[in-house]
Design an enzyme around this catalytic site. Structure first.
Site, PDB file in Angstrom:
ATOM      1  CG  HIS A  66      53.765 -15.261  87.180  1.00  0.00           C
ATOM      2  ND1 HIS A  66      54.730 -15.196  88.154  1.00  0.00           N
ATOM      3  CD2 HIS A  66      54.026 -16.379  86.487  1.00  0.00           C
ATOM      4  CE1 HIS A  66      55.535 -16.243  88.050  1.00  0.00           C
ATOM      5  NE2 HIS A  66      55.127 -16.970  87.045  1.00  0.00           N
ATOM      6  CG  HIS A  67      49.700 -10.873  82.111  1.00  0.00           C
ATOM      7  ND1 HIS A  67      50.714 -11.598  81.539  1.00  0.00           N
ATOM      8  CD2 HIS A  67      48.720 -10.824  81.183  1.00  0.00           C
ATOM      9  CE1 HIS A  67      50.357 -11.958  80.319  1.00  0.00           C
ATOM     10  NE2 HIS A  67      49.153 -11.504  80.084  1.00  0.00           N
ATOM     11  NE  ARG A  68      44.104 -12.177  81.088  1.00  0.00           N
ATOM     12  CZ  ARG A  68      42.911 -12.122  80.515  1.00  0.00           C
ATOM     13  NH1 ARG A  68      42.311 -13.225  80.144  1.00  0.00           N
ATOM     14  NH2 ARG A  68      42.316 -10.972  80.334  1.00  0.00           N
ATOM     15  CE  LYS A  72      49.038 -24.525  76.759  1.00  0.00           C
ATOM     16  NZ  LYS A  72      50.225 -25.390  76.596  1.00  0.00           N
ATOM     17  CE  LYS A  96      53.941 -17.737  69.824  1.00  0.00           C
ATOM     18  NZ  LYS A  96      54.506 -19.097  69.612  1.00  0.00           N
ATOM     19  CG  ASP A 101      41.745 -11.512  72.591  1.00  0.00           C
ATOM     20  OD1 ASP A 101      42.375 -10.815  73.400  1.00  0.00           O
ATOM     21  OD2 ASP A 101      41.028 -11.034  71.697  1.00  0.00           O
ATOM     22  CE  LYS A 108      58.913 -22.428  73.248  1.00  0.00           C
ATOM     23  NZ  LYS A 108      57.833 -21.978  72.360  1.00  0.00           N
ATOM     24  CB  SER A 365      47.603 -25.259  73.474  1.00  0.00           C
ATOM     25  OG  SER A 365      48.596 -26.120  72.994  1.00  0.00           O
TER      26      SER A 365
HETATM   27  N1  GLU Z   1      55.346 -24.465  71.112  1.00  0.00           N
HETATM   28  C1  GLU Z   1      54.223 -23.808  70.544  1.00  0.00           C
HETATM   29  C2  GLU Z   1      54.502 -22.318  70.412  1.00  0.00           C
HETATM   30  O1  GLU Z   1      55.618 -21.897  70.399  1.00  0.00           O
HETATM   31  C3  GLU Z   1      52.939 -24.115  71.268  1.00  0.00           C
HETATM   32  C4  GLU Z   1      52.864 -23.681  72.688  1.00  0.00           C
HETATM   33  C5  GLU Z   1      51.618 -24.150  73.419  1.00  0.00           C
HETATM   34  O2  GLU Z   1      50.746 -24.737  72.781  1.00  0.00           O
HETATM   35  O3  GLU Z   1      51.541 -23.915  74.609  1.00  0.00           O
HETATM   36  O4  GLU Z   1      53.628 -21.522  70.242  1.00  0.00           O
END
Ligand code: GLU
Length: 474
Positions: A66-68, A72, A96, A101, A108, A365
Site C-alpha cells: 500500500h505504499h502507493r 493494481k 514491476k 515508474d 493480484k 493500464s
Molecule cells: N496482468 C497484467 C500484469 O501482470 C496487467 C496488470 C494491470 O494492467 O494492472 O502485468
C-alpha cells in the site's frame, strides 16, 4: 509453504530473488520486511448456480503493498489458482510498477475455475459475483484497487466488472477508472490489448541495441534476423511474436501451445498462424512446419531468444539444462524458477526479467486509468493544433524553397498525435528508460548477479523511498 519439500513455492521463489537483491541495498531490515510481505489477503468462497446445481467457487484478491494507492494488478481465471500463486503475483506487481515508474502498489486476483468448462453466461455470473465480493470488502475502486486482465481473462470480463461496479456505485464520477483493460468502446484505451506483447518487443530491442552486451553473447546488435521461439500463443505470446516479426524483422523458428510444438527454421508467420489456429483449432499442421515428437521440447529448440509467454514455473531444474537459447525474455510472470535460474546462469544464458519484460500491460493500464480520470481521450486537445502548426511550417518551407512535397509526404509530415500514437510512444519511452536504469545499476554495482537482481534493486529503492517520504520509516 513449499509445494514439495524439494522445491520452493512461487512466492518463496520471488522472495529468494528479493533477498538476494536486498543485500545490495542499504534499506533497513524492518523496512525490507514491510515491503516483502503481503499487506492484505482476501480469500473468499461464493456460490453460483450452474445449471441445476450450486457450485462453490474459491477466489482471492491480494494487495501486496500500500505504499502507493490504488493497488493494481490483473485477475486470473485458472484451475491452478492458489493463495501462494496470487501472493507471488501481487508482489511481482509492486516491483514491476515501481520499476517502470507507474505510481501504484501491487495487487493480484484469482478465481479458481477453468474458463473453458463454463458458458459465456456462466462466466459472466461468476465475474459479477466476484466483483460484488470485492465491492463489499472495499477491495475495488479507482483510488483503492484497480484490477485488469490476466491469464484467462480479457476485455469482456473487465466490461462485466465495470458494469457491476457502476450498478453498486451509481453516480460515482470516476467509476470507469475502477478497472483497466476494458473494451475500447467502454472507456478502454487504444493499444491496451497489444501492450504487454509490444512491451516485450521494445524490451528485447533495447537489450540488443547495446553492441557490447550483444557481442558478449556472440550476437550482432539489433533484433533483425534473430531467431525466436514463443511458448504460449495467448495475448502476450501472439503480440510479442507478431510485433517482433513485423516491426523488428525477427525470425520465429518455433511456437509451442497446449496441442504441441511446431518448428520451421525459415520462419513461421505468426499472423497467418493465428488465423490458421482460429480456423482449425490447432497450430499443428501449419504449412511448412514440423511437429516435435515431444511438446515439452520447445525449451530445447536452437534459437537466439526464447520467449516463455504462458504461465509461471515453465523452466525448472528438470529442463533448464536443455536450453540452447542465449537470451530468455520472460514475457510471462515467473516462468523460470529461482533454482532453474542458477543453472541458466552457469550456462551463460541472459534472462530479461519478467518484472521488466512484461511491464507493458500495466504501463498502458496506467494510461487508461489517467484517461478515465481525465474524462477525455488522449490527443483530443492537441491533435488539430499540432497538425495546423506543422502544415503552416511546411507551407512556409515550400514557399521559401519554391519546392513542393507530395501529398503523401505531406500527410506523414503533418500528422498530429492520436491516442494510439501517444500510447505507443509513452510505452516505448517507459520500456527504454526502465531498461537503461536496470543496465546502469548492473554496471555500477559490480557484484550484482544479473539483470533480475538489478531490476529488484531499482524497484526496492523506489518503494523504500516512498515509505520514507510517507514518514512511515523516517
Ligand atoms: N496482468 C497484467 C500484469 O501482470 C496487467 C496488470 C494491470 O494492467 O494492472 O502485468
Amino acid at each position: 509453504m513449499s509445494n514439495t519439500s524439494k522445491h520452493l513455492s512461487f512466492f518463496e521463489s520471488v522472495n529468494r530473488n528479493f533477498d538476494r537483491a536486498a543485500a545490495h541495498t542499504s534499506i533497513p531490515k524492518g523496512l525490507l520486511e514491510q515491503i516483502k510481505g503481503c499487506n492484505a489477503v482476501y480469500e473468499m468462497t461464493f456460490p453460483v448456480k450452474i445449471g441445476n446445481t450450486y457450485q462453490v467457487i474459491e477466489a482471492f484478491r491480494v494487495q501486496h503493498s500500500h505504499h502507493r494507492l490504488p493497488t493494481k494488478g490483473g485477475i486470473r481465471f485458472s484451475h491452478m489458482v492458489n493463495r501462494d500463486e496470487v501472493m507471488a503475483l501481487a508482489a511481482l506487481m509492486s516491483y514491476k510498477c515501481a520499476l517502470v515508474d507507474v505510481p501504484f502498489g501491487g495487487a493480484k486476483g484469482g478465481v479458481k475455475i477453468s474458463p473453458r468448462n463454463y458458458t459465456e453466461q456462466q462466466l459472466e455470473l461468476i465475474t459479477r459475483r466476484y466483483t460484488t465480493e470485492l465491492i463489499r470488502k472495499n477491495f475495488i475502486g479507482p483510488g483503492l484497487d484497480v484490477p485488469a486482465p490476466d491469464y484467462g481473462t480479457g476485455s469482456r470480463e473487465m466490461a462485466w466488472i465495470l458494469d457491476t461496479y457502476q450498478t453498486f456505485k451509481h453516480g460515482e464520477i470516476d467509476a470507469a477508472a475502477c478497472v483497466t483493460g476494458k473494451p475500447e468502446s467502454q472507456n478502454g484505451i487504444k493499444g491496451r490489448t497489444e501492450a504487454t506483447g509490444r512491451g516485450v518487443y521494445y524490451g528485447i530491442r533495447q537489450f540488443l541495441s547495446y553492441a557490447d552486451d550483444a557481442k558478449a553473447l556472440g550476437l550482432e546488435p539489433g533484433i533483425a534476423g534473430k531467431t525466436m521461439v514463443i511458448q504460449g500463443l495467448g495475448n502476450v505470446g501472439s503480440y510479442s511474436g507478431s510485433i517482433s516479426q513485423v516491426e523488428g524483422d525477427a525470425i520465429i523458428v518455433g511456437v509451442s501451445e497446449m496441442e504441441g510444438t511446431i518448428v520451421n527454421e525459415k520462419g513461421i508467420n505468426i499472423d497467418k498462424l493465428l488465423k490458421f489456429r482460429k480456423d482449425k483449432g490447432t497450430i499443428l499442421g501449419f504449412p511448412g512446419t514440423k511437429t516435435l515428437p515431444d511438446r515439452k521440447d520447445w525449451v530445447a529448440i536452437n534459437c537466439d531468444i526464447l520467449v516463455p509467454a504462458a504461465l509461471e514455473n515453465q523452466i525448472t531444474t528438470e529442463n533448464a539444462k536443455k536450453v540452447k537459447a542465449k537470451i530468455i525474455a520472460e514475457a510471462a510472470n515467473g516462468p523460470v524458477t529461482s533454482e532453474a535460474a542458477d543453472i541458466l546462469a552457469t550456462k551463460g544464458v541472459v534472462r530479461l526479467p519478467d518484472m521488466y519484460r512484461n511491464a507493458g500491460g500495466v504501463t498502458v493500464s496506467y494510461f487508461e486509468w489517467l484517461k478515465n480520470l481525465s474524462h477525455m481521450r488522449f490527443g483530443r486537445m492537441e491533435k488539430r493544433f499540432q497538425e495546423n502548426s506543422l502544415s503552416n511550417l511546411l507551407s512556409t518551407v515550400e514557399r521559401l524553397t519554391g519546392q513542393n512535397v507530395s501529398s503523401r509526404e505531406k500527410d506523414v509530415l503533418t500528422h498530429g498525435a492520436d491516442e494510439i500514437d501517444l500510447v505507443r510512444s509513452g510505452l516505448e519511452d517507459t520500456m527504454v528508460n526502465a531498461y537503461d536504469e536496470i543496465r546502469e545499476t548492473l554496471k555500477r554495482k559490480k557484484n550484482i548477479e544479473d539483470l533480475r537482481s538489478a531490476a529488484f534493486v531499482v524497484a526496492l529503492n523506489k518503494i523504500s523511498g516512498d515509505y520514507v517520504r510517507l514518514g512511515i520509516f523516517p
